[in-house]
Design an enzyme around this catalytic site. Structure first.
Site, short mmCIF file in Angstrom:
data_model
loop_
_atom_site.label_atom_id
_atom_site.label_comp_id
_atom_site.label_asym_id
_atom_site.label_seq_id
_atom_site.Cartn_x
_atom_site.Cartn_y
_atom_site.Cartn_z
N GLU A 98 0.81 -1.21 0.00
CA GLU A 98 0.00 0.00 0.00
C GLU A 98 0.85 1.27 0.00
OE1 GLU A 98 -3.96 -1.82 2.06
OE2 GLU A 98 -2.63 -0.77 3.42
N CYS A 111 3.52 8.45 1.41
CA CYS A 111 4.10 7.43 2.28
C CYS A 111 4.16 6.13 1.48
CB CYS A 111 3.19 7.29 3.51
SG CYS A 111 3.69 5.97 4.60
N CYS A 118 6.19 -7.45 6.68
CA CYS A 118 7.38 -7.05 7.44
C CYS A 118 7.79 -8.21 8.34
CB CYS A 118 7.08 -5.81 8.29
SG CYS A 118 8.56 -5.11 9.06
N CYS A 122 7.07 -6.01 15.34
CA CYS A 122 6.78 -5.02 16.39
C CYS A 122 5.34 -5.29 16.87
CB CYS A 122 6.92 -3.60 15.84
SG CYS A 122 8.60 -3.26 15.31
N CYS A 125 2.07 -3.11 15.63
CA CYS A 125 1.96 -2.71 14.22
C CYS A 125 1.18 -3.74 13.42
CB CYS A 125 3.37 -2.55 13.63
SG CYS A 125 3.35 -2.08 11.89
N GLY A 174 6.75 -2.46 5.72
CA GLY A 174 8.10 -2.98 5.61
C GLY A 174 9.16 -2.20 6.36
N CYS A 348 -0.70 5.51 10.41
CA CYS A 348 0.55 4.81 10.76
C CYS A 348 0.25 3.46 11.38
CB CYS A 348 1.34 5.57 11.80
SG CYS A 348 1.78 7.20 11.30
N1 SAH Z 1 9.59 -0.24 9.60
C1 SAH Z 1 9.82 1.16 9.65
C2 SAH Z 1 8.86 2.03 8.85
C3 SAH Z 1 7.37 1.71 8.87
S1 SAH Z 1 6.32 2.19 10.19
C4 SAH Z 1 9.86 1.62 11.08
O1 SAH Z 1 9.62 0.82 11.97
O2 SAH Z 1 10.19 2.78 11.33
C5 SAH Z 1 6.14 3.91 10.30
C6 SAH Z 1 5.87 4.36 11.73
O3 SAH Z 1 4.57 3.98 12.23
C7 SAH Z 1 6.86 3.72 12.69
O4 SAH Z 1 7.35 4.66 13.59
C8 SAH Z 1 6.01 2.70 13.39
O5 SAH Z 1 6.56 2.31 14.61
C9 SAH Z 1 4.70 3.43 13.52
N2 SAH Z 1 3.59 2.53 13.84
C10 SAH Z 1 3.51 1.21 13.62
N3 SAH Z 1 2.33 0.74 14.06
C11 SAH Z 1 1.64 1.78 14.56
C12 SAH Z 1 0.35 1.92 15.14
N4 SAH Z 1 -0.47 0.88 15.25
N5 SAH Z 1 -0.04 3.14 15.52
C13 SAH Z 1 0.78 4.19 15.35
N6 SAH Z 1 2.00 4.13 14.82
C14 SAH Z 1 2.44 2.93 14.43
#
Ligand code: SAH
Length: 374
Positions: A98, A111, A118, A122, A125, A174, A348
């Site tokens: 996406e 974005c 991924c 985490c 996420c 990713g 995000c």
């Molecule tokens: N993998 C990379 C880039 C993708 S995520 C990274 O980890 O930085 C982009 C941002 O969104 C990251 O800071 C991630 O931690 C945050 N993010 C992930 N899941 C989220 C959620 N459920 N709510 C808010 N931010 C989130």
């Protein structure tokens, strides 16, 4: 088994300027042909080789036989009430990734994704829940920007669609630094004045903290760096961002300061997702301030965006404001990210695409992403 990509012609969107020059030379043509091609592709937004009329007929014929400008195929487009737009793009027969466009009064941010799914797991996420399928190619990463330009400003012939897109962030699906080999050339094409011609402060790579690759990035390309920190201590970060077990906070911060030194950068942005009763206390704000005090750091607080099956909750606006104020009081720069595109799951951490064939990936001693389904 993955099905093969739709064509075996070389996709010109995957070539940096030197790569295109070498390719053109291979076809027996002069290097300036590469400049002409770049001009057609990135300034005029042309993807049909036969329409590139200042190239000789013979060269066009030779090129069209072997190469093409192949942009990602759109599966669906969704429009949010706040103007945010999300595209689901086809990766292979069943997979999708996406990209999201976020318009603001003073800028337009695209974005983009770097992988289908991924592997980093985490816990907060949505993409992580999907597991990992594969890396996107350079052409698929660059193709997102090219396609968004065309979608957002049809008929525009200037780079980045007459500047509808002013900023590009690698914050989609990713971990960009886990796809270093394909991401770095894509960044070079975004920055190249014959490519999208974006300034290095307007292209941001966000990483969960792959320390060795941050050092390598410092050698290769100059873009703004964002780091997903999310916790002020290793015990909590190990839980939220498991790659921390391999590369703990002290090592990660050392890599960040090295990156800034090497690239003469202004600051690193630290992303911090606000999770109720997990990482949002005043004591944690003070601990975070102690980590970053005296360094060129900006902190971006991200209200948690929920997704099906998560047990986390978003901190209340009052708690987020109090956390920010704690940081400001200690002289840090801290902002709260405004949630956009929530009604279309474009915020995000909500990007899920479609990951069917999950692959097992080994990162150090831990196995991420598990095989299963279909
Ligand atoms: N993998 C990379 C880039 C993708 S995520 C990274 O980890 O930085 C982009 C941002 O969104 C990251 O800071 C991630 O931690 C945050 N993010 C992930 N899941 C989220 C959620 N459920 N709510 C808010 N931010 C989130």
């Amino acid at each position: 088994m993955l099905s093969p990509v739709s064509s075996d012609r070389l996709n010109l969107l995957g070539l940096t300027r030197p790569g295109l020059e070498a390719y053109v030379a291979e076809l027996g043509s002069k290097p300036f042909r590469a400049r002409q091609l770049l001009n057609w592709i990135y300034k005029r937004g042309e993807h049909r080789i036969e329409a590139m009329t200042d190239l000789s007929k013979e060269f066009r014929a030779a090129l069209a036989e072997r190469a093409e400008v192949r942009t990602p195929e759109i599966v669906t487009v969704q429009h949010s009430a706040d103007g945010t737009r999300k595209w689901k793009l086809k990766a292979d027969s069943a997979q999708a990734y996406e990209m999201v466009f976020i318009p603001e009064p003073d800028r337009g941010t695209l974005c983009i994704s770097s992988q289908v799914g991924c592997a980093l797991d985490c816990s907060f996420c949505a993409t992580a829940q999907q597991g990992f399928n594969r890396n996107l190619s350079t052409a698929e990463i660059v193709g997102q920007v090219w396609l968004a330009c065309r979608e957002l400003a049809p008929g525009a012939v200037e780079s980045a669609a007459g500047r509808v897109i002013t900023n590009v962030v690698l914050m989609g699906m990713g971990e960009p630094l886990a796809n270093f080999r394909n991401v770095v050339p894509a960044l070079k094409i975004l920055l190249d004045d014959l490519g999208f011609d974006l300034s290095r402060r307007r292209v941001t790579l966000s990483t969960s903290g792959l320390v060795p690759q941050i050092y390598r990035l410092a050698e290769e390309v100059n873009v703004a760096l964002a780091v997903s920190l999310h916790a002020p201590d290793d015990a909590l970060r190990n839980e939220l961002v498991p790659i921390n077990r391999k590369h703990p906070i002290a090592e990660l911060l050392a890599a960040c300061w090295h990156y800034l030194d090497e690239q003469n950068g202004r600051s690193v942005t630290f992303e911090y997702v606000m999770l109720e009763d997990v990482n949002d206390s005043s004591a944690q704000a003070r601990a975070l301030a102690r980590l970053l005090e005296g360094h060129p750091a900006k902190i971006n607080l991200i209200p948690f965006n929920p997704f099906p099956g998560t047990h986390y909750r978003r901190s209340s606006p009052e708690v987020i404001a109090r956390f920010r104020d704690e940081l400001l009081r200690r002289g840090l720069i801290a902002t709260i990210r405004r949630t956009r595109g929530e009604d279309i799951d474009a915020a995000c951490g909500q990007l899920a695409g479609r990951v069917i064939d999950r692959t097992t990936v080994r990162l150090g001693s831990k196995t991420f992403g598990l095989v299963a389904q279909s």
